[in-house]
Design a protein around this motif. Structure first.
Motif, mmCIF file in Angstrom:
data_model
loop_
_atom_site.group_PDB
_atom_site.id
_atom_site.type_symbol
_atom_site.label_atom_id
_atom_site.label_comp_id
_atom_site.label_asym_id
_atom_site.label_seq_id
_atom_site.Cartn_x
_atom_site.Cartn_y
_atom_site.Cartn_z
ATOM 1 N N ASN A 25 0.821 -1.224 0.000
ATOM 2 C CA ASN A 25 0.000 0.000 0.000
ATOM 3 C C ASN A 25 0.849 1.266 0.000
ATOM 4 O O ASN A 25 0.319 2.362 -0.076
ATOM 5 C CB ASN A 25 -0.923 0.016 1.227
ATOM 6 C CG ASN A 25 -1.813 -1.198 1.266
ATOM 7 O OD1 ASN A 25 -2.432 -1.559 0.267
ATOM 8 N ND2 ASN A 25 -1.853 -1.875 2.416
ATOM 9 N N CYS A 26 2.150 1.092 0.135
ATOM 10 C CA CYS A 26 3.042 2.253 0.189
ATOM 11 C C CYS A 26 3.914 2.327 -1.075
ATOM 12 O O CYS A 26 3.769 3.233 -1.872
ATOM 13 C CB CYS A 26 3.897 2.190 1.450
ATOM 14 S SG CYS A 26 5.157 3.465 1.548
ATOM 15 N N CYS A 81 6.862 3.056 7.405
ATOM 16 C CA CYS A 81 6.290 1.698 7.453
ATOM 17 C C CYS A 81 7.044 0.809 8.434
ATOM 18 O O CYS A 81 6.452 -0.093 9.032
ATOM 19 C CB CYS A 81 6.256 1.079 6.065
ATOM 20 S SG CYS A 81 5.028 1.838 4.971
ATOM 21 N N SER A 82 8.341 1.058 8.602
ATOM 22 C CA SER A 82 9.094 0.230 9.567
ATOM 23 C C SER A 82 8.631 0.529 10.997
ATOM 24 O O SER A 82 8.608 -0.359 11.839
ATOM 25 C CB SER A 82 10.598 0.456 9.407
ATOM 26 O OG SER A 82 11.003 1.651 10.028
ATOM 27 N N LYS A 83 8.221 1.778 11.251
ATOM 28 C CA LYS A 83 7.681 2.119 12.586
ATOM 29 C C LYS A 83 6.277 1.531 12.732
ATOM 30 O O LYS A 83 5.909 1.018 13.781
ATOM 31 C CB LYS A 83 7.639 3.643 12.770
ATOM 32 C CG LYS A 83 9.033 4.242 12.904
ATOM 33 C CD LYS A 83 8.988 5.654 13.462
ATOM 34 C CE LYS A 83 10.387 6.240 13.574
ATOM 35 N NZ LYS A 83 10.777 6.973 12.337
ATOM 36 N N SER A 104 6.233 -7.812 -3.114
ATOM 37 C CA SER A 104 7.136 -6.737 -3.500
ATOM 38 C C SER A 104 8.256 -7.229 -4.419
ATOM 39 O O SER A 104 8.630 -6.560 -5.380
ATOM 40 C CB SER A 104 7.726 -6.105 -2.242
ATOM 41 O OG SER A 104 8.067 -4.782 -2.511
ATOM 42 N N GLU A 105 8.756 -8.432 -4.131
ATOM 43 C CA GLU A 105 9.806 -8.993 -4.984
ATOM 44 C C GLU A 105 9.251 -9.313 -6.371
ATOM 45 O O GLU A 105 9.910 -9.083 -7.382
ATOM 46 C CB GLU A 105 10.395 -10.259 -4.333
ATOM 47 C CG GLU A 105 11.273 -9.919 -3.136
ATOM 48 C CD GLU A 105 11.909 -11.126 -2.466
ATOM 49 O OE1 GLU A 105 12.805 -10.911 -1.639
ATOM 50 O OE2 GLU A 105 11.503 -12.270 -2.768
ATOM 51 N N GLN A 106 8.021 -9.807 -6.413
ATOM 52 C CA GLN A 106 7.394 -10.100 -7.711
ATOM 53 C C GLN A 106 7.159 -8.817 -8.510
ATOM 54 O O GLN A 106 7.369 -8.771 -9.722
ATOM 55 C CB GLN A 106 6.069 -10.833 -7.513
ATOM 56 C CG GLN A 106 6.249 -12.300 -7.162
ATOM 57 C CD GLN A 106 4.965 -12.964 -6.680
ATOM 58 O OE1 GLN A 106 3.948 -12.303 -6.493
ATOM 59 N NE2 GLN A 106 5.030 -14.260 -6.465
#
Ligand SMILES: [Zn+2]
Length: 270
Positions: A25-26, A81-83, A104-106
């Motif tokens: 979503n980001c 997003c990490s927070k 995300s990798e795809q």
């Protein structure tokens, strides 16, 4: 004790997702140009899926230190997003983060494929333009059928300029502009072939100049429109060199699936 990621693992995580935040979503870019000319801003974080130390978010005591610090246990995210993922562990579960990572990798692979397809399309358009540059009597008629040698020389010069700059001056004086010439062709093999063609064109012009200086052909008729080649071997060389040029060009055309050019040009027999 914290089981932190090595720099190599952090880079691996970032590269595998194209330096974009792995939250679907980001998808924010985490790397870009900084203020200075050589500065790069990095707002990405290699986050732990299961915490690096006891008591941390999603800590899993059943895995080893090594596993905890491995790329397997990491996910590339932007700072916010990490927070976010550590603020609500019930919502951002291990399973969810692994899913984000996979997606995300795809998507990073799809981005690459899209970029490659775009490049291939641009290469094809440029090759079509180059073929157009060679579709003229100077490259398709035998040397005995050429008009003025100056026009022949000019046609070759125009084509060298077109290959190098992407600008073609047509016979009626108008200018066709396409991309930036052969250096912008992405396909390495095609670019090499175009470089070879260019070298051969330069050789044709040099040889023509020597031929003129040594009187290998003579001019006659009003306004020097007619000429006669005394040197038969040289005439054959001019023809075979141009034939080779069109062969190299046509080998690229074949890969693209468009019609190439032949030497000499096919004439309709009546
Ligand atoms: Zn993000």
């Amino acid at each position: 004790m914290r089981d932190d990621f090595s720099q190599r693992t952090k880079d691996l995580l970032a590269n595998r997702v194209g330096w974009k935040c792995s939250n679907p979503n980001c998808r924010k870019a985490t790397r870009g140009a900084g203020i200075g000319k050589e500065n790069i801003i990095n707002i990405g974080v290699a986050s732990h899926i299961t915490a690096a130390s006891k008591g941390g978010p999603r800590y899993d005591e059943n895995i080893t230190s090594q596993e905890r610090a491995s790329a397997e246990n990491g996910i590339w995210l932007c700072q916010s997003c990490s927070k976010l993922i550590d603020s609500d562990v019930n919502r951002y579960t291990i399973a969810k983060l692994k899913k984000w990572k996979e997606i995300s990798e795809q998507m990073a692979v799809l981005d690459l494929e899209e970029a490659t397809a775009e490049e291939q399309h641009e290469d094809k358009e440029l090759i079509k333009f180059f073929v157009q540059c060679f579709d003229r009597p100077a490259f398709q008629d035998r040397i005995y059928q050429e008009g003025r040698m100056e026009d022949f020389d000019k046609a070759i010069e125009d084509t060298i300029i077109a290959l190098n700059t992407g600008v073609l001056r047509t016979r009626d004086g108008s200018i066709l502009k396409k991309a930036d010439g052969k250096s912008s062709v992405v396909n390495i093999e095609w670019r090499e072939k175009l470089n070879t063609i260019c070298d051969m064109l330069v050789a044709l012009r040099k040889r023509l100049k020597i031929a003129k200086d040594t009187g290998a052909y003579s001019l006659y008729g009003e306004d020097d429109v007619m000429y006669c080649f005394y040197d038969r071997d040289l005439a054959i060389w001019f023809d075979s060199t141009r034939e080779e040029i069109l062969k190299i060009l046509s080998s690229i055309c074949e890969e693209i699936g468009i019609h190439g050019l032949g030497f000499p040009r096919k004439r309709y027999e009546w």
